[in-house]
Design an enzyme around this catalytic site. Structure first.
Site, short mmCIF file in Angstrom:
data_model
loop_
_atom_site.label_atom_id
_atom_site.label_comp_id
_atom_site.label_asym_id
_atom_site.label_seq_id
_atom_site.Cartn_x
_atom_site.Cartn_y
_atom_site.Cartn_z
N CYS A 102 0.83 -1.20 0.00
CA CYS A 102 0.00 0.00 0.00
C CYS A 102 0.86 1.25 0.00
O CYS A 102 2.07 1.19 0.25
CB CYS A 102 -0.89 0.05 1.26
SG CYS A 102 -1.92 -1.40 1.52
N ASP B 157 18.40 38.60 -12.63
CA ASP B 157 17.08 38.85 -13.20
C ASP B 157 16.49 40.13 -12.60
O ASP B 157 16.40 40.27 -11.37
CB ASP B 157 16.16 37.66 -12.91
CG ASP B 157 14.79 37.84 -13.52
OD1 ASP B 157 14.62 37.57 -14.71
OD2 ASP B 157 13.88 38.28 -12.78
N CYS C 272 -2.59 -2.87 -3.47
CA CYS C 272 -3.85 -2.70 -2.75
C CYS C 272 -4.92 -2.17 -3.70
O CYS C 272 -4.68 -1.23 -4.47
CB CYS C 272 -3.64 -1.74 -1.59
SG CYS C 272 -5.15 -1.32 -0.68
N CYS D 50 -6.16 1.68 -2.01
CA CYS D 50 -5.38 2.92 -2.09
C CYS D 50 -4.60 3.08 -3.39
O CYS D 50 -4.03 4.13 -3.64
CB CYS D 50 -4.42 3.02 -0.90
SG CYS D 50 -3.02 1.87 -0.96
#
Length: 490
Positions: free
Chosen positions: A34, A439, A65, A68
């Site tokens: 899971c 920048d 699973c 999930c």
């Protein structure tokens, strides 16, 4: 992280979704693996086993699973944060290189032997490149089974399986369901598939602030290649087997993704590139926790946590656009790029919108006549030199490239200075620590916030923001009232 048993157990017991994709939990008594946030009652600690990848759990004999869906977890943030061999290999595997070129092709791209790559992947991920690619094929197969009405034979081919039997066996082994059962199960919870269109949900780790992410993409969109339509960012995609058109729509708990592909073998690659474009595998908690330590950044992070770095689906395309954008406005850069697209781009079919072309590949631009470019002479030289180097393979900017080597090679080209190099590093290479201290927009935002505004002083202050300086740039840019900082109107 999977070796820290106590920490993993705590994450599983608290169902902490932040760790989905970081590790996988297998249960020895059920034979199932899971994601940490699985909603079922957590098993006893002595029955938990932890694996660094879904492929490792599958190789150990565990099935995914059904509740999930661990194969659909966000990817581990490590593969976009790091620049070492394993991270580069994982980015290339996600981009489908093993399926297209085999392990030898992966090794050739990385400049290592197949044995070295297999050894390092096994040591860190518990699975070699073939097993990792197989796990990815299984996920692609599940997506196609559940979201399309295609015959199973076509799905097997599109997902990269060598035979129907291998496809059937893999799906049963990984999901404990036959492909037919998987389709029936998915049909109960999903709308009927739309002919010719795949509708997917792209998961991410919360929080996610979509404002600057979609705002930046739309404000800089190249006409014919990108557009904002009906609340979604849409663009054309150049893919290994064909073309694609994608629509990406921000939702509260996922990104809605609608894909039209001329060849379904490109599905995995298209998903990987869209996730990369939107920086969906980032760990916003780790980023924001560090940036909050600077008291002047704290209010920015607190106001809109979870900012991502807008990246690129095609690194070579972005490098060309970065040169076109040197010392000009966003609108001018879009105009220059649009002219290149009309003259050299490949047409695409987009019945649902206004996309007309693919951005031209370096090979198509290598023969362009510099005299026809409405650019200063020096920038024409920069562009043609860059395009020639990309077309010849002298500069590698792909997902498996070495970031330091790419920076060095870019810097050696005429007319490419630190701003352009770091812009490409941030957006095309995906370096989370790229920084642009020269920048003007960043310096203005820093000054208004009370931070140092000279490049050297700002760079010194930003040492504390490592390794997430690219995210600090997003927070600072977003403090200015510029279209790139806001979601477009629907």
């Amino acid at each position: 992280m999977h070796t820290d048993t106590d920490r993993c157990v705590r994450a599983v017991r608290s169902k902490d979704a932040r760790f989905d994709g970081w590790f996988f939990t297998a249960v020895s008594t059920t034979g199932i693996y899971c994601r940490p946030s699985c909603p079922v009652v957590p098993p006893k600690a002595e029955n938990m086993r932890f694996y660094p990848s879904a492929a490792a759990a599958q190789q150990a004999g565990f099935r995914a699973c059904k509740r999930c869906r661990p194969d659909a977890s966000p990817g581990s943030p490590q593969w976009n944060e790091r620049a070492d061999l394993v991270a580069r290999a994982m980015r290339l595997i996600a981009d489908g290189v093993v399926d297209r070129e085999g392990v030898t092709g992966l090794a050739a791209r990385l400049g290592y032997s197949t044995r070295q790559i297999e050894r390092q992947l096994l040591a860190e991920l518990g699975a070699g490149p073939l097993a990792l690619a197989r796990a990815q094929r299984a996920q692609t197969a599940r997506l196609l089974v559940e979201t399309s009405a295609l015959p199973m034979a076509e799905i097997a081919f599109a997902a990269g399986f060598s035979s129907i039997r291998t496809f059937n066996d893999t799906v049963r082994e990984v999901f404990d369901l036959s492909p037919t059962e998987l389709r029936a199960r998915g049909a109960r919870s999903r709308p009927a598939p739309t002919t010719g269109m795949l509708s997917l949900r792209l998961p991410y780790r919360a929080p996610l602030c979509p404002d600057n992410l979609f705002g930046h993409l739309v404000a800089t969109a190249v006409p014919g290649v990108e557009e904002w339509r009906d609340g979604a960012y849409r663009r054309s995609l150049r893919l290994p087997y064909g073309q694609g058109v994608v629509a990406l729509r921000p939702q509260p708990d996922h990104i809605g993704c609608r894909l039209a592909l001329t060849d379904l073998r490109d599905l995995t690659i298209a998903i990987s590139r869209c996730r990369r474009l939107l920086d969906l595998d980032a760990d916003p908690t780790a980023v924001d926790d560090l940036l909050r330590k600077d008291p002047l950044l704290t209010p920015l992070v607190g106001k809109n946590p979870g900012r991502r770095v807008p990246r690129a689906v095609d690194a070579a395309e972005f490098a060309v656009r970065a040169v076109l954008g040197q010392q000009v406005s966003t609108a001018a850069a879009r105009t220059h790029a649009g002219r290149l697209v009309l003259a050299h781009g490949e047409p695409v079919d987009d019945p649902a919108g206004g996309l007309t072309h693919l951005f031209p590949a370096p090979e198509a631009l290598a023969e362009l006549d510099p005299g026809r470019l409405a650019l200063p002479r020096t920038r024409r030289t920069t562009l043609t030199t860059l395009v020639g180097a990309l077309a010849a393979g002298d500069i590698a900017l792909g997902v498996g490239s070495d970031w330091d080597e790419a920076r060095t090679n870019l810097s050696a080209l005429p007319g490419i200075g630190p701003w352009t190099v770091e812009t490409i590093a941030m957006r095309a290479l995906g370096d989370p620590d790229a920084f642009l201290p020269t920048d003007l927009g960043l310096r203005r935002a820093a000054r208004d916030l009370g931070l140092p505004s000279t490049p050297s002083a700002l760079t010194a202050r930003a040492e504390a923001w490592r390794p997430w300086r690219a995210y600090a740039v997003q927070y600072l840019w977003a403090s200015d009232d510029h279209p790139i900082s806001h979601m477009p109107a629907v």
